[in-house]
Write a protein that holds these residues in place. Structure first.
Motif, PDB file in Angstrom:
ATOM      1  N   THR A   5       0.816  -1.202  -0.002  1.00 26.73           N
ATOM      2  CA  THR A   5      -0.016  -0.098  -0.051  1.00 26.73           C
ATOM      3  C   THR A   5       0.796   1.288  -0.003  1.00 26.73           C
ATOM      4  O   THR A   5       1.864   1.307   0.603  1.00 26.73           O
ATOM      5  CB  THR A   5      -0.902   0.271   1.208  1.00 26.73           C
ATOM      6  OG1 THR A   5      -0.087   0.167   2.262  1.00 26.73           O
ATOM      7  CG2 THR A   5      -1.762  -1.138   1.199  1.00 26.73           C
ATOM      8  N   ILE A   6       0.361   2.364  -0.746  1.00 20.77           N
ATOM      9  CA  ILE A   6       1.034   3.537  -0.590  1.00 20.77           C
ATOM     10  C   ILE A   6       0.086   4.642  -0.515  1.00 20.77           C
ATOM     11  O   ILE A   6      -1.254   4.601  -0.692  1.00 20.77           O
ATOM     12  CB  ILE A   6       1.858   3.927  -2.081  1.00 20.77           C
ATOM     13  CG1 ILE A   6       0.985   3.976  -3.187  1.00 20.77           C
ATOM     14  CG2 ILE A   6       2.717   2.661  -2.491  1.00 20.77           C
ATOM     15  CD1 ILE A   6       1.597   4.413  -4.523  1.00 20.77           C
ATOM     16  N   LEU A   9      -1.209  10.654  -1.961  1.00 18.78           N
ATOM     17  CA  LEU A   9      -0.992  12.172  -1.763  1.00 18.78           C
ATOM     18  C   LEU A   9       0.530  12.473  -1.645  1.00 18.78           C
ATOM     19  O   LEU A   9       0.731  13.610  -1.449  1.00 18.78           O
ATOM     20  CB  LEU A   9      -1.936  12.433  -0.611  1.00 18.78           C
ATOM     21  CG  LEU A   9      -3.565  12.540  -0.845  1.00 18.78           C
ATOM     22  CD1 LEU A   9      -4.341  13.038   0.480  1.00 18.78           C
ATOM     23  CD2 LEU A   9      -3.729  12.955  -2.158  1.00 18.78           C
ATOM     24  N   THR A  10       1.283  11.577  -1.094  1.00 21.08           N
ATOM     25  CA  THR A  10       2.585  11.868  -0.805  1.00 21.08           C
ATOM     26  C   THR A  10       3.680  11.089  -1.462  1.00 21.08           C
ATOM     27  O   THR A  10       4.749  11.492  -1.542  1.00 21.08           O
ATOM     28  CB  THR A  10       2.914  11.702   0.541  1.00 21.08           C
ATOM     29  OG1 THR A  10       2.676  10.086   1.060  1.00 21.08           O
ATOM     30  CG2 THR A  10       1.999  12.665   1.595  1.00 21.08           C
ATOM     31  N   ASP A  11       3.463   9.927  -2.042  1.00 22.57           N
ATOM     32  CA  ASP A  11       4.267   9.336  -2.868  1.00 22.57           C
ATOM     33  C   ASP A  11       4.203   9.713  -4.366  1.00 22.57           C
ATOM     34  O   ASP A  11       3.175   9.783  -5.124  1.00 22.57           O
ATOM     35  CB  ASP A  11       3.824   7.537  -2.882  1.00 22.57           C
ATOM     36  CG  ASP A  11       4.889   6.769  -3.190  1.00 22.57           C
ATOM     37  OD1 ASP A  11       5.762   7.190  -4.625  1.00 22.57           O
ATOM     38  OD2 ASP A  11       5.047   5.636  -2.916  1.00 22.57           O
ATOM     39  N   THR A  12       5.376  10.225  -4.682  1.00 24.12           N
ATOM     40  CA  THR A  12       5.559  11.000  -6.004  1.00 24.12           C
ATOM     41  C   THR A  12       5.344  10.098  -7.311  1.00 24.12           C
ATOM     42  O   THR A  12       5.007  10.534  -8.291  1.00 24.12           O
ATOM     43  CB  THR A  12       6.905  11.545  -6.127  1.00 24.12           C
ATOM     44  OG1 THR A  12       7.884  10.926  -6.070  1.00 24.12           O
ATOM     45  CG2 THR A  12       6.896  12.978  -5.208  1.00 24.12           C
ATOM     46  N   PRO A  52       8.427  -0.921  -2.526  1.00 25.02           N
ATOM     47  CA  PRO A  52       8.775   0.253  -2.092  1.00 25.02           C
ATOM     48  C   PRO A  52      10.234   0.532  -2.773  1.00 25.02           C
ATOM     49  O   PRO A  52      11.010  -0.299  -2.615  1.00 25.02           O
ATOM     50  CB  PRO A  52       8.880   0.170  -0.426  1.00 25.02           C
ATOM     51  CG  PRO A  52       7.907  -0.830   0.036  1.00 25.02           C
ATOM     52  CD  PRO A  52       8.168  -1.647  -1.299  1.00 25.02           C
ATOM     53  N   HIS A  53      10.560   1.872  -3.202  1.00 22.50           N
ATOM     54  CA  HIS A  53      11.600   2.395  -3.739  1.00 22.50           C
ATOM     55  C   HIS A  53      11.837   1.696  -5.106  1.00 22.50           C
ATOM     56  O   HIS A  53      13.090   1.870  -5.670  1.00 22.50           O
ATOM     57  CB  HIS A  53      12.722   2.158  -2.850  1.00 22.50           C
ATOM     58  CG  HIS A  53      12.550   2.441  -1.252  1.00 22.50           C
ATOM     59  ND1 HIS A  53      12.299   3.935  -0.981  1.00 22.50           N
ATOM     60  CD2 HIS A  53      12.328   1.812  -0.186  1.00 22.50           C
ATOM     61  CE1 HIS A  53      12.223   4.018   0.317  1.00 22.50           C
ATOM     62  NE2 HIS A  53      12.300   2.678   0.833  1.00 22.50           N
ATOM     63  N   GLU A  54      10.857   0.969  -5.534  1.00 17.60           N
ATOM     64  CA  GLU A  54      11.082   0.552  -7.134  1.00 17.60           C
ATOM     65  C   GLU A  54      10.106   1.374  -7.871  1.00 17.60           C
ATOM     66  O   GLU A  54       9.196   2.097  -7.065  1.00 17.60           O
ATOM     67  CB  GLU A  54      10.601  -0.936  -7.158  1.00 17.60           C
ATOM     68  CG  GLU A  54      11.811  -1.711  -6.558  1.00 17.60           C
ATOM     69  CD  GLU A  54      10.980  -3.377  -6.829  1.00 17.60           C
ATOM     70  OE1 GLU A  54      11.825  -4.198  -6.545  1.00 17.60           O
ATOM     71  OE2 GLU A  54      10.124  -3.474  -7.095  1.00 17.60           O
ATOM     72  N   GLY A  59      -1.177   0.260  -9.778  1.00 18.04           N
ATOM     73  CA  GLY A  59      -1.828   0.578  -8.895  1.00 18.04           C
ATOM     74  C   GLY A  59      -3.265   0.957  -8.982  1.00 18.04           C
ATOM     75  O   GLY A  59      -3.762   1.191  -9.895  1.00 18.04           O
ATOM     76  N   VAL A  60      -3.923   0.226  -7.895  1.00 16.85           N
ATOM     77  CA  VAL A  60      -5.588   0.498  -7.839  1.00 16.85           C
ATOM     78  C   VAL A  60      -5.909   1.321  -6.534  1.00 16.85           C
ATOM     79  O   VAL A  60      -5.681   0.986  -5.418  1.00 16.85           O
ATOM     80  CB  VAL A  60      -6.274  -0.819  -7.599  1.00 16.85           C
ATOM     81  CG1 VAL A  60      -7.803  -0.777  -7.839  1.00 16.85           C
ATOM     82  CG2 VAL A  60      -5.718  -1.696  -8.885  1.00 16.85           C
TER      83      VAL A  60
END
Length: 349
Positions: A5-6, A9-12, A52-54, A59-60
């Protein structure tokens, strides 16, 4: 395969995925998700198989809706006409939905609703034991033809004639996102929602949309002798203009304000390089709305919403109760109607 999960709103990486994915729409954007969170308190989250970091490959998006009235659930996405999964393979989509179903099964209080647009995106929900819950038509107008051809494609009697009537009436036209335009729009929205037996969306919702979308949002208002007669709100993303809200004054449809505004939106979208006008949804039994959008030259696409677990798809409000509620709302003074909207809409997502 692990599902992560990400926070969109904050994950570019989320915005980067939207720019390159062909199925991304205005309803996937951080602007839309931020307005949902600020207005209704929904928490946005994206499920993905990318670690993460990849680089984010898929994404859904969902919002967590918590309500004692309509139930605690994940919705993809609230108040959105459609929300396609941004995946590269059906397998990724199925894995994400299966993961969500497992989480839902562990919590008696939760259920899931998804609103895919494309036919291919509807195959994975069926495989993951989702059931169809609601069906609509989505209306899309290609802006590829020249403006003169787009006007000729409008229904001669129902649209072209009314546009010319509006011009003869010398309707005023204003567009932008100022506070006076918002108030003119909202006063007409209250009248329109009352005619339909529904409360208006909270005014704060529209203020949050304006704050987040900025120049991508446009309010258009048509007036007769400084009296607003019709208004609409559109959102722009990539090369698609999305018609999201429209409203009109009681008893003044003869002036042609609504067809006039649609033609203004079509013409301006064409001039700005847009290639498609998304005219939004119609319920399958709303013959009048379907006919109106068809007369604008739009193509109708059937779309289906899905729920998990399956029994949720059969749980709908009875027709008799709906009729009573609509009858009461049609008689409410404006201040009570807007209060009802402020209280109820966060449960409707």
């Amino acid at each position: 395969m692990t599902v992560y999960t990400i926070d969109p709103l904050t994950d570019t990486r989320w915005s980067a995925l939207l720019l390159r994915h062909r199925d991304a729409s205005v309803f996937h954007t951080r602007e839309w998700l931020s307005a949902l969170q600020n207005s209704y308190g929904y928490t946005p989250v994206v499920f993905t198989t990318s670690a993460p970091h990849e680089p984010l490959e898929n994404g859904v998006p969902f919002c967590v809706v918590t309500s004692r009235i309509t139930g605690h659930r994940w919705v993809s996405l609230p108040f959105s006409d459609h929300c396609d999964p941004l995946v590269s393979t059906p397998g990724d989509h199925h894995r994400i939905l299966a993961h969500l179903c497992e989480r839902t099964a562990r919590s008696r209080r939760r259920w899931v609703e998804i609103r895919p647009l494309s036919t291919g995106a509807a195959e994975a929900p069926v495989a993951a034991e989702f059931a169809p819950s609601q069906r609509f038509y989505l209306h899309q107008l290609s802006l590829d033809p020249p403006a003169a051809e787009l006007f000729r494609a409008l229904h001669k009697n129902c649209i072209q004639r009314k546009v010319r009537r509006a011009e003869r009436e010398r309707l005023g036209y204003r567009s932008g996102r100022s506070e006076p335009l918002l108030h003119d729009f909202y006063r007409l929205l209250i009248q329109t929602r009352r005619r339909h037996g529904l409360p208006p969306q909270p005014l704060q919702w529209f203020r949050h949309l304006i704050a987040t979308f900025g120049e991508q949002l446009t309010i258009r208002v048509a007036s007769k002798d400084d009296r607003p007669v019709a208004a609409m709100l559109t959102l722009a993303f990539k090369r698609t203009l999305t018609y999201k809200y429209g409203c009109s004054a009681d008893g003044l449809s003869r002036l042609g304000g609504t067809p006039f505004l649609f033609w203004q939106a079509i013409r301006e979208a064409k001039e700005s390089g847009m290639i498609q006008l998304d005219l939004g949804l119609s319920e399958v039994d709303n013959a009048g709305l379907i006919a109106f959008k068809d007369r604008l030259g739009a193509r109708s696409v059937p779309i289906t919403r899905f729920c998990f677990p399956r029994w949720r798809a059969r749980r709908t409000l009875g027709g008799g109760i709906q009729c009573v509620a609509h009858s009461i709302l049609r008689r409410m003074p404006a201040r009570f109607l807007t209060t009802a909207g402020r209280i109820l809409y966060r449960h409707f997502g």
